[in-house]
Structures are given as structure tokens and as C-alpha cells.
Design a protein around this motif. Sequence first.
Motif, PDB file in Angstrom:
ATOM      1  N   UNK A 100      19.337   1.710   0.693  1.00 45.59           N
ATOM      2  CA  UNK A 100      18.135   1.460  -0.088  1.00 45.59           C
ATOM      3  C   UNK A 100      17.592   0.076   0.214  1.00 45.59           C
ATOM      4  N   UNK A 101      16.299  -0.103  -0.022  1.00 42.12           N
ATOM      5  CA  UNK A 101      15.649  -1.371   0.335  1.00 42.12           C
ATOM      6  C   UNK A 101      15.690  -2.423  -0.763  1.00 42.12           C
ATOM      7  N   UNK A 102      15.980  -2.043  -1.982  1.00 41.12           N
ATOM      8  CA  UNK A 102      15.965  -3.023  -3.074  1.00 41.12           C
ATOM      9  C   UNK A 102      16.940  -4.153  -2.759  1.00 41.12           C
ATOM     10  N   UNK A 103      16.437  -5.381  -2.784  1.00 39.61           N
ATOM     11  CA  UNK A 103      17.265  -6.560  -2.558  1.00 39.61           C
ATOM     12  C   UNK A 103      17.365  -7.008  -1.115  1.00 39.61           C
ATOM     13  N   UNK A 104      16.797  -6.233  -0.164  1.00 43.99           N
ATOM     14  CA  UNK A 104      16.959  -6.594   1.249  1.00 43.99           C
ATOM     15  C   UNK A 104      16.321  -7.951   1.559  1.00 43.99           C
ATOM     16  N   UNK A 105      15.195  -8.283   0.921  1.00 41.89           N
ATOM     17  CA  UNK A 105      14.551  -9.567   1.222  1.00 41.89           C
ATOM     18  C   UNK A 105      15.285 -10.743   0.580  1.00 41.89           C
ATOM     19  N   UNK A 106      16.205 -10.442  -0.301  1.00 40.65           N
ATOM     20  CA  UNK A 106      17.060 -11.494  -0.880  1.00 40.65           C
ATOM     21  C   UNK A 106      18.286 -11.730   0.007  1.00 40.65           C
ATOM     22  N   UNK A 107      18.702 -10.681   0.741  1.00 40.75           N
ATOM     23  CA  UNK A 107      19.896 -10.765   1.584  1.00 40.75           C
ATOM     24  C   UNK A 107      19.604 -11.200   3.019  1.00 40.75           C
ATOM     25  N   UNK A 108      18.396 -10.912   3.503  1.00 38.38           N
ATOM     26  CA  UNK A 108      18.051 -11.192   4.900  1.00 38.38           C
ATOM     27  C   UNK A 108      16.787 -12.036   4.982  1.00 38.38           C
ATOM     28  N   UNK A 109      16.662 -12.787   6.060  1.00 37.35           N
ATOM     29  CA  UNK A 109      15.458 -13.598   6.275  1.00 37.35           C
ATOM     30  C   UNK A 109      14.311 -12.699   6.743  1.00 37.35           C
ATOM     31  N   UNK A 110      13.076 -13.164   6.552  1.00 31.76           N
ATOM     32  CA  UNK A 110      11.934 -12.385   7.051  1.00 31.76           C
ATOM     33  C   UNK A 110      12.010 -12.151   8.565  1.00 31.76           C
ATOM     34  N   UNK A 111      12.470 -13.156   9.303  1.00 30.56           N
ATOM     35  CA  UNK A 111      12.580 -13.031  10.758  1.00 30.56           C
ATOM     36  C   UNK A 111      13.577 -11.936  11.132  1.00 30.56           C
ATOM     37  N   UNK A 112      14.712 -11.925  10.448  1.00 28.52           N
ATOM     38  CA  UNK A 112      15.740 -10.918  10.721  1.00 28.52           C
ATOM     39  C   UNK A 112      15.189  -9.526  10.446  1.00 28.52           C
ATOM     40  N   UNK A 113      14.532  -9.358   9.309  1.00 27.60           N
ATOM     41  CA  UNK A 113      13.990  -8.046   8.934  1.00 27.60           C
ATOM     42  C   UNK A 113      12.971  -7.570   9.970  1.00 27.60           C
ATOM     43  N   UNK A 114      12.026  -8.433  10.327  1.00 22.60           N
ATOM     44  CA  UNK A 114      10.998  -8.015  11.288  1.00 22.60           C
ATOM     45  C   UNK A 114      11.587  -7.730  12.665  1.00 22.60           C
ATOM     46  N   UNK A 150       2.446  -4.004  11.942  1.00 23.43           N
ATOM     47  CA  UNK A 150       3.136  -2.990  11.135  1.00 23.43           C
ATOM     48  C   UNK A 150       4.400  -3.565  10.507  1.00 23.43           C
ATOM     49  N   UNK A 151       5.191  -4.257  11.316  1.00 22.02           N
ATOM     50  CA  UNK A 151       6.449  -4.828  10.823  1.00 22.02           C
ATOM     51  C   UNK A 151       6.189  -5.837   9.714  1.00 22.02           C
ATOM     52  N   UNK A 152       5.138  -6.644   9.878  1.00 26.23           N
ATOM     53  CA  UNK A 152       4.810  -7.649   8.849  1.00 26.23           C
ATOM     54  C   UNK A 152       4.370  -6.966   7.560  1.00 26.23           C
ATOM     55  N   UNK A 153       3.608  -5.878   7.679  1.00 25.98           N
ATOM     56  CA  UNK A 153       3.162  -5.149   6.488  1.00 25.98           C
ATOM     57  C   UNK A 153       4.329  -4.470   5.778  1.00 25.98           C
ATOM     58  N   UNK A 154       5.240  -3.898   6.527  1.00 31.68           N
ATOM     59  CA  UNK A 154       6.428  -3.295   5.917  1.00 31.68           C
ATOM     60  C   UNK A 154       7.272  -4.366   5.239  1.00 31.68           C
ATOM     61  N   UNK A 155       7.400  -5.523   5.879  1.00 35.91           N
ATOM     62  CA  UNK A 155       8.117  -6.641   5.248  1.00 35.91           C
ATOM     63  C   UNK A 155       7.461  -7.010   3.916  1.00 35.91           C
ATOM     64  N   UNK A 156       6.142  -7.067   3.879  1.00 33.74           N
ATOM     65  CA  UNK A 156       5.453  -7.424   2.634  1.00 33.74           C
ATOM     66  C   UNK A 156       5.689  -6.369   1.557  1.00 33.74           C
ATOM     67  N   UNK A 157       5.750  -5.095   1.957  1.00 31.87           N
ATOM     68  CA  UNK A 157       6.079  -4.032   1.006  1.00 31.87           C
ATOM     69  C   UNK A 157       7.503  -4.212   0.487  1.00 31.87           C
ATOM     70  N   UNK A 158       8.433  -4.550   1.355  1.00 34.61           N
ATOM     71  CA  UNK A 158       9.816  -4.815   0.931  1.00 34.61           C
ATOM     72  C   UNK A 158       9.856  -5.992  -0.049  1.00 34.61           C
ATOM     73  N   UNK A 159       9.049  -7.007   0.206  1.00 30.45           N
ATOM     74  CA  UNK A 159       8.975  -8.156  -0.708  1.00 30.45           C
ATOM     75  C   UNK A 159       8.446  -7.728  -2.073  1.00 30.45           C
ATOM     76  N   UNK A 160       7.459  -6.832  -2.071  1.00 30.79           N
ATOM     77  CA  UNK A 160       6.917  -6.313  -3.334  1.00 30.79           C
ATOM     78  C   UNK A 160       7.998  -5.561  -4.106  1.00 30.79           C
ATOM     79  N   UNK A 161       8.781  -4.745  -3.406  1.00 33.90           N
ATOM     80  CA  UNK A 161       9.873  -4.024  -4.046  1.00 33.90           C
ATOM     81  C   UNK A 161      10.822  -5.011  -4.728  1.00 33.90           C
ATOM     82  N   UNK A 162      11.028  -6.172  -4.097  1.00 36.56           N
ATOM     83  CA  UNK A 162      11.938  -7.184  -4.633  1.00 36.56           C
ATOM     84  C   UNK A 162      11.272  -8.150  -5.603  1.00 36.56           C
ATOM     85  N   UNK A 163      10.041  -7.843  -6.023  1.00 37.76           N
ATOM     86  CA  UNK A 163       9.405  -8.611  -7.087  1.00 37.76           C
ATOM     87  C   UNK A 163       8.464  -9.706  -6.655  1.00 37.76           C
TER      88      UNK A 163
END
Length: 165
Positions: A100-114, A150-163
Motif C-alpha cells: 500500500x502507498x500510505x506512508x511511502x513519502x514518509x519512508x522514502x525521499x522524493x528522488x527515490x520514489x521518482x 507522470x512520475x512527478x504527478x504520481x509522487x504528488x498524489x502519493x504526497x496527498x495520500x500522506x496528508x
Amino acid sequence: MKSLKTIALAAFAFALFSCGGDKKTDSIPTASSDGAATEAPATPAAVDPATYDPKRGLGPHENIDVSKFDPAMAAAGKKIAEVKCTSCHKPTEEKLVGPGWKGVTKRQTPEWIMNFISNPDPMIDVDPELQKQLELCLVRMPNQGLNEKDAREVLEYMREIDGAK
């Protein structure tokens, strides 16, 4: 009864082959100084795991500015995710095929995710945490062909999921 077995076997075969293939992408499209697209190696032939940067991953993405939340970008990322990601990932902590994606932006850096979501294979091969995740999920994340936008937009969606707001 025989037709039920045939249907079950066909459904199993479809599920087995539907999310990926045996094609691996070993390069990342990049732009040359004149703006033309070229293929650059995603990683050197052999990446020394001792030199792998677990904060950044492998790939072209670095120094991603996430100081301001962009709701329009997150909405675009959600649309991309609904097409390319949600068959394997939930926006919660619950595992589907992948985590699941909840919390992924807290565990990983934006660079790593993208870097990971735009070209997962090279990172899976050297990242110890991804290798542990592969042991749990039993399926390699397929390359979905996300470009930088696309990757940046998905990252922003992941950030939204994390609040992020």
C-alpha cells in the motif's frame, strides 16, 4: 465441472501474465543538450551495492522540490495511478499485489520514489529494501513507462495520500 476447471485455469493464466512481462527496460530516455531524446544506460553494467545511495536510488531524478503541494498535479497523478498503479497498489497501508502507498513519502525521499516508479528494474536489482519487498510480494514491479512529468504527478498524489496540503 470440466468447463469450470477450464475457466479457472484460464483466469489463473490471465492473472499470472497480465501485470507484466519478461521484457526488462535497461535504459532511461533522456534529453541531450539539443533537446533530442536519447537512450542512456539506467545503471552501469554492474552496480556495486556498497556504493548504492538508498536515499536517492538509481536514475536521473535528484533535488525534487516538494516545498509546496500542488493539488492539480496530485489530481493528474491520481488519474495516472488509477490506470497504471491501482491494480497492484492501494492508497492505504493494505497490501494488494504490491505494498500500500500510505506512508511511502514518509519512508522514502522524493528522488527515490521518482527514480523507482520511472524505472524500477535497476533499483530492484540492488536495493536491499526492495529485494525484501520482492520476497513478500513475489512479483517484480513492471516498468509502466512513466515519463518525468507522470512520475512527478504520481509522487504528488502519493504526497496527498500522506496528508500534504
